[in-house]
Design an enzyme around this catalytic site. Structure first.
Site, PDB file in Angstrom:
ATOM      1  N   HIS A   1       2.301 -20.597  46.979  1.00 23.54           N
ATOM      2  CA  HIS A   1       3.518 -21.390  47.161  1.00 23.54           C
ATOM      3  C   HIS A   1       3.209 -22.838  46.789  1.00 23.54           C
ATOM      4  O   HIS A   1       2.137 -23.348  47.100  1.00 23.54           O
ATOM      5  CB  HIS A   1       3.953 -21.319  48.631  1.00 23.54           C
ATOM      6  CG  HIS A   1       5.101 -22.236  48.949  1.00 23.54           C
ATOM      7  ND1 HIS A   1       6.406 -21.903  48.690  1.00 23.54           N
ATOM      8  CD2 HIS A   1       5.129 -23.488  49.485  1.00 23.54           C
ATOM      9  CE1 HIS A   1       7.189 -22.910  49.072  1.00 23.54           C
ATOM     10  NE2 HIS A   1       6.440 -23.878  49.547  1.00 23.54           N
TER      11      HIS A   1
ATOM     12  N   GLY B   1       0.805  -1.214   0.000  1.00 17.40           N
ATOM     13  CA  GLY B   1       0.000   0.000   0.000  1.00 17.40           C
ATOM     14  C   GLY B   1       0.838   1.263   0.000  1.00 17.40           C
ATOM     15  O   GLY B   1       1.925   1.292   0.589  1.00 17.40           O
TER      16      GLY B   1
ATOM     17  N   GLY C   1      24.719  -7.972  19.662  1.00 18.49           N
ATOM     18  CA  GLY C   1      24.488  -8.731  20.887  1.00 18.49           C
ATOM     19  C   GLY C   1      23.222  -8.345  21.610  1.00 18.49           C
ATOM     20  O   GLY C   1      23.159  -8.395  22.838  1.00 18.49           O
ATOM     21  N   GLY C   2      22.194  -7.953  20.845  1.00 18.08           N
ATOM     22  CA  GLY C   2      20.921  -7.581  21.445  1.00 18.08           C
ATOM     23  C   GLY C   2      19.981  -8.762  21.595  1.00 18.08           C
ATOM     24  O   GLY C   2      20.350  -9.914  21.346  1.00 18.08           O
ATOM     25  N   ILE C   3      18.744  -8.451  21.976  1.00 18.53           N
ATOM     26  CA  ILE C   3      17.773  -9.496  22.286  1.00 18.53           C
ATOM     27  C   ILE C   3      17.502 -10.406  21.091  1.00 18.53           C
ATOM     28  O   ILE C   3      17.560 -11.634  21.204  1.00 18.53           O
ATOM     29  CB  ILE C   3      16.450  -8.869  22.780  1.00 18.53           C
ATOM     30  CG1 ILE C   3      16.644  -8.237  24.166  1.00 18.53           C
ATOM     31  CG2 ILE C   3      15.333  -9.901  22.841  1.00 18.53           C
ATOM     32  CD1 ILE C   3      15.418  -7.514  24.687  1.00 18.53           C
TER      33      ILE C   3
ATOM     34  N   ALA D   1      21.660  -8.844  13.100  1.00 14.73           N
ATOM     35  CA  ALA D   1      20.700  -8.435  14.129  1.00 14.73           C
ATOM     36  C   ALA D   1      21.208  -7.152  14.786  1.00 14.73           C
ATOM     37  O   ALA D   1      21.399  -7.094  15.994  1.00 14.73           O
ATOM     38  CB  ALA D   1      20.522  -9.550  15.156  1.00 14.73           C
TER      39      ALA D   1
END
Length: 400
Positions: free
Chosen positions: A374, A14, A87-89, A178
């Site tokens: 718990h 578009g 070295g990111g996520i 990345a």
């Protein structure tokens, strides 16, 4: 969801042709049978949600062995040796997948540490758990060249800082780019609709997600950081409510605005790393005094039972002199929660409680006295609050 709501969906590329019209190029078929038709769609209101794409370094060769995060999901084979650029996520998430399948990993990062944004103590635990995946972690290093050869992709490195040393060129079976994402604002002919786009491709909006053209809105990666789907969804809700309110004459809907205090981040690695609000690094940089509550998962019954007790949960509370005044817990030692993070299995599933606590202005008493079930990993959040408050009986007493 779109089908259930009888939404008309047009698939194609578009671009605006005016302030109230969009042209969509639809394609059908494949190869030599591929045909394209153009359709013009008229609109009263529009939301731009064109997203972003992975940054491609100009010197990387056009080769199937060089992929971005999208290409990395189309797994053709498992490489023996893989390089992650950045070295990111995203890179570390994809690296976790390939490593689990048998690939050996190298990662190159210009900064001085992996997973920037998260506190170093959380990343340190993650890195210790994942050391076996990596052959080389090249910090303060940049990639400066690459060429495709029959044997693989040969990559050349340089020091990111003057006086630093760079590793020798290396050969890889697969290279994952990345190094960030760039918004698609320049690809939709926004200028034909009068919508302003920055040089970097972002579209500026107000708190109602409205662009400089009053009837056109924008949300998601294209309006700025953080580029996260959960942020985009909330922005989209705001834009849709404002539009519905204006069309229906509903003042309450029309006054919707995006005013989230915090947006959580999660690295879906193993273990997961999650954080929200202020980090210790940010607090130090901004001169904000904080009180820390750190609960080690080695004291969590559930984490021990899971065989995954390497994690920690950390909460940060306002510890400025005026903190705690007027919140009902004055004199208890500190004020409202400012941030928190955790590293460990299912950290991403639990970070929402910390985000809610920040949004609600909770303090350590509010969180610590909330009864958590718990044995669960989630009770580590209550325990961390008790540690900050000085009332936790589930960790060894502090030395005096």
């Amino acid at each position: 969801m779109a089908k259930m709501r009888k939404v008309t969906t047009v698939r194609g590329y578009g671009a605006f042709v005016g302030a109230n019209h969009l042209e969509v190029e639809e394609t059908t078929g494949t190869g030599q049978d591929k045909t394209g038709t153009k359709k013009v769609i008229a609109f009263k209101k529009a939301i731009i949600a064109a997203g972003s794409q992975a940054v491609r370094l100009p010197f990387m060769p056009d080769d199937p062995r060089v992929v971005d995060s999208t290409g990395a999901l189309a797994l053709k084979e498992v490489p023996k040796r893989m390089l992650i650029l950045g070295g990111g996520i995203i890179g570390l998430e994809m690296g976790t997948v390939y490593s689990t399948l048998g690939a050996r990993l190298d990662v190159v990062e210009m900064m001085d540490g992996l997973m920037q944004g998260a506190d170093r103590d959380l990343v340190k635990i993650w890195q210790k758990m994942n050391a076996k995946r990596f052959d080389n972690i090249m910090l303060k290093t940049k990639t400066v060249g690459a060429k495709a050869t029959p044997e693989g992709i040969e990559v050349t490195f340089a020091a990111a800082e003057e006086g630093g040393t760079a590793p020798a060129p290396q050969m890889y079976d697969l290279v994952l780019q990345a190094v960030g994402r760039t918004p698609n604002g320049k690809k939709i002919a926004a200028e034909k609709a009068g919508v302003a786009v920055t040089d970097r491709g972002f579209i500026n909006v107000d708190i109602q997600m409205r662009t400089n053209v009053p009837h056109i809105f924008a949300i998601g990666d294209i309006v700025g950081q953080p580029m996260l789907a959960h942020k985009a969804v909330h922005e989209a809700h705001v834009a849709a409510e404002v539009i519905a309110g204006e069309l229906q004459g509903n003042k309450e809907l029309a006054s919707a605005a995006f005013n989230a205090r915090v947006i959580p981040s999660v690295a879906y690695t193993d273990p997961e790393v999650a954080w929200v609000g202020l980090t210790e690094d940010q607090a130090k940089a901004q001169g904000i005094k904080v009180k820390k509550g750190l609960f080690p998962w080695s004291a969590s019954g559930r984490a021990i039972a899971n065989g995954r007790d390497e994690g920690v949960t950390k909460l940060l509370f306002d510890d400025s002199p005026e903190a705690g005044s007027g919140d009902g817990h004055a004199g208890r030692g500190h004020g409202k929660i400012l941030g928190g993070g955790m590293v460990g299995t299912h950290a991403g599933d639990m970070i929402g409680e910390i985000a809610l606590a920040i949004e609600m202005g909770a303090d350590a008493v509010d969180i610590g006295k909330t009864i958590h079930p718990h044995p669960t990993l989630g009770e580590s959040i209550g325990m961390a609050a008790e540690v900050a408050h000085g009332s936790c009986t589930d960790v060894p007493p502090a030395r005096k």
